[in-house]
Design a protein around this motif. Structure first.
Motif, PDB file in Angstrom:
ATOM      1  N   LYS A 134     -91.318 -60.465 -41.858  1.00  0.00           N
ATOM      2  CA  LYS A 134     -90.618 -60.814 -40.621  1.00  0.00           C
ATOM      3  C   LYS A 134     -91.465 -61.749 -39.782  1.00  0.00           C
ATOM      4  O   LYS A 134     -92.675 -61.570 -39.651  1.00  0.00           O
ATOM      5  CB  LYS A 134     -90.299 -59.540 -39.833  1.00  0.00           C
ATOM      6  CG  LYS A 134     -89.495 -59.777 -38.575  1.00  0.00           C
ATOM      7  CD  LYS A 134     -89.090 -58.450 -37.930  1.00  0.00           C
ATOM      8  CE  LYS A 134     -90.287 -57.653 -37.466  1.00  0.00           C
ATOM      9  NZ  LYS A 134     -89.887 -56.440 -36.712  1.00  0.00           N
ATOM     10  N   ALA A 136     -91.917 -63.122 -35.961  1.00  0.00           N
ATOM     11  CA  ALA A 136     -91.554 -62.649 -34.624  1.00  0.00           C
ATOM     12  C   ALA A 136     -92.388 -63.343 -33.570  1.00  0.00           C
ATOM     13  O   ALA A 136     -93.498 -63.829 -33.822  1.00  0.00           O
ATOM     14  CB  ALA A 136     -91.749 -61.136 -34.540  1.00  0.00           C
ATOM     15  N   GLU A 145     -91.626 -57.432 -28.861  1.00  0.00           N
ATOM     16  CA  GLU A 145     -91.116 -58.632 -29.513  1.00  0.00           C
ATOM     17  C   GLU A 145     -89.959 -59.205 -28.702  1.00  0.00           C
ATOM     18  O   GLU A 145     -89.089 -58.469 -28.241  1.00  0.00           O
ATOM     19  CB  GLU A 145     -90.628 -58.310 -30.938  1.00  0.00           C
ATOM     20  CG  GLU A 145     -91.716 -57.843 -31.875  1.00  0.00           C
ATOM     21  CD  GLU A 145     -91.180 -57.562 -33.260  1.00  0.00           C
ATOM     22  OE1 GLU A 145     -89.945 -57.667 -33.450  1.00  0.00           O
ATOM     23  OE2 GLU A 145     -91.991 -57.231 -34.154  1.00  0.00           O
ATOM     24  N   TRP A 147     -88.340 -62.104 -30.002  1.00  0.00           N
ATOM     25  CA  TRP A 147     -87.468 -62.721 -31.011  1.00  0.00           C
ATOM     26  C   TRP A 147     -88.054 -62.456 -32.388  1.00  0.00           C
ATOM     27  O   TRP A 147     -89.275 -62.459 -32.561  1.00  0.00           O
ATOM     28  CB  TRP A 147     -87.357 -64.229 -30.770  1.00  0.00           C
ATOM     29  CG  TRP A 147     -86.590 -64.975 -31.827  1.00  0.00           C
ATOM     30  CD1 TRP A 147     -85.249 -65.148 -31.898  1.00  0.00           C
ATOM     31  CD2 TRP A 147     -87.144 -65.649 -32.951  1.00  0.00           C
ATOM     32  NE1 TRP A 147     -84.915 -65.886 -33.004  1.00  0.00           N
ATOM     33  CE2 TRP A 147     -86.077 -66.210 -33.668  1.00  0.00           C
ATOM     34  CE3 TRP A 147     -88.452 -65.830 -33.427  1.00  0.00           C
ATOM     35  CZ2 TRP A 147     -86.259 -66.942 -34.842  1.00  0.00           C
ATOM     36  CZ3 TRP A 147     -88.639 -66.558 -34.588  1.00  0.00           C
ATOM     37  CH2 TRP A 147     -87.550 -67.104 -35.282  1.00  0.00           C
ATOM     38  N   SER A 148     -87.213 -62.197 -33.367  1.00  0.00           N
ATOM     39  CA  SER A 148     -87.679 -61.967 -34.734  1.00  0.00           C
ATOM     40  C   SER A 148     -86.592 -62.381 -35.714  1.00  0.00           C
ATOM     41  O   SER A 148     -85.401 -62.417 -35.369  1.00  0.00           O
ATOM     42  CB  SER A 148     -88.047 -60.487 -34.942  1.00  0.00           C
ATOM     43  OG  SER A 148     -86.898 -59.670 -34.802  1.00  0.00           O
TER      44      SER A 148
END
Length: 326
Positions: A134, A136, A145, A147-148
């Protein structure tokens, strides 16, 4: 009327002139005959050998999968080289920086990507989504977080192939760019700063950078055959291999791949030659005298032949300078 081109000294009244005859050298003639004979034998053997199966070659030469593979190969080559050139210029500038951190980062990048095989690098990029599941953006060293996204959706097989080839190529091109920049006289940079001119060094360095960069571009075209390691399965090499595995005829399909690689490489060589001539303007020696005219030994005007206008500037001046002002 244009003067007739003659050899130096011809037409002059030279007493006891020696009419020397050229020395005969049969060696190059014999070697040329032998090489031509061997070349004819090679071509004849290839044409008459039924195992090459030329009918299969012509059948699949313009196959739609093969043509699509050519498009993907060219697309990968262009994108990889553009990214590599930008990174190479940046790395070359960092390598010459007074900041030790920038020099160290540049040195490590070049050391790593030049020291590992490109096939191994492509395998790692193919496994990027496994190594980093992922991507992020958040606060470092915390679980916050903003955004990822899944790495598999960002680093696709095509992008992994382009990134892997570009990073590897950037390491080699950066040394080419650095060598070109260092080949320019340091006085040029000082003069440019004094005159307030900025675009002086790189145009002069291009004359040295272009030839090896052209070779690297041709090498990149052939290196795309390794993107199967990602794996990316749409390039020319994979397309011909897939057809060969399906019809059990590997040799004719290898010839198809060789034909297209050779054709594209030949076009790139012509483009490289044109670029070399363009960036070599001002460095290549020009013939003395205007076209169709030959400058005499004692011209009335420096650099001008008899009968030429004084303001004819499309030629090199014959005037020489000696002493400390040379």
């Amino acid at each position: 009327m244009a003067a007739k081109k003659t050899k130096d000294g011809e037409g002059l009244n030279i007493p006891n002139r020696i009419n020397a005859l050229p020395v005969r050298r049969p060696g190059p003639v014999i070697a040329g005959i032998i090489v031509a004979f061997l070349a004819v034998m090679l071509v004849y053997g290839m044409v008459t050998n039924a195992r090459f199966e030329w009918n299969v070659v012509w059948k699949y030469l313009f196959n739609e999968n093969v043509l699509a593979g050519i498009g993907w190969t060219l697309w990968i080559t262009v994108l990889s080289m553009v990214i590599a050139i930008v990174l190479a210029v940046l790395l070359a500038v960092m390598r010459k920086s007074i900041n030790p951190v920038l020099r160290g980062v540049s040195w490590f990048f070049i050391w790593f990507f030049r020291g590992t095989p490109v096939y191994t690098q492509l395998v790692f990029w193919g496994l990027f989504s496994v190594l980093v599941p992922k991507l992020a953006i958040g606060i470092p060293f915390t679980s916050i977080e903003f955004w990822s996204v899944d790495s598999q959706n960002v680093v696709t097989a095509f992008r992994a192939a382009v990134i892997g080839l570009a990073l590897n190529e950037a390491a080699y091109l950066s040394e080419i760019v650095r060598a070109g920049l260092e080949a320019v006289d340091p006085g040029q940079a000082e003069a440019a700063e004094a005159l307030g001119m900025r675009r002086i060094i790189l145009p002069q360095a291009m004359r040295i950078i272009i030839p090896p960069t052209g070779n690297e571009t041709i090498g990149m075209l052939k290196t795309t055959s390794l993107v199967l390691a990602v794996p990316f399965t749409l390039d020319l090499q994979f397309a011909t291999n897939a057809i060969a595995n399906r019809i059990y005829k590997p040799i004719p399909l290898l010839i198809v791949a060789c034909f297209w690689y050779l054709l594209i490489t030949s076009i790139l060589m012509v483009l490289q030659s044109r670029l070399e001539k363009y960036f070599g303007k001002g460095f290549d020696a020009r013939p003395v005298g205007a076209k169709g005219k030959r400058a005499p030994y004692d011209p009335k005007y420096p650099g001008k032949s008899d009968g030429e206008p004084k303001d004819d500037v499309n030629k090199m001046n014959q005037a020489t300078f000696t002493g400390m002002t040379a």
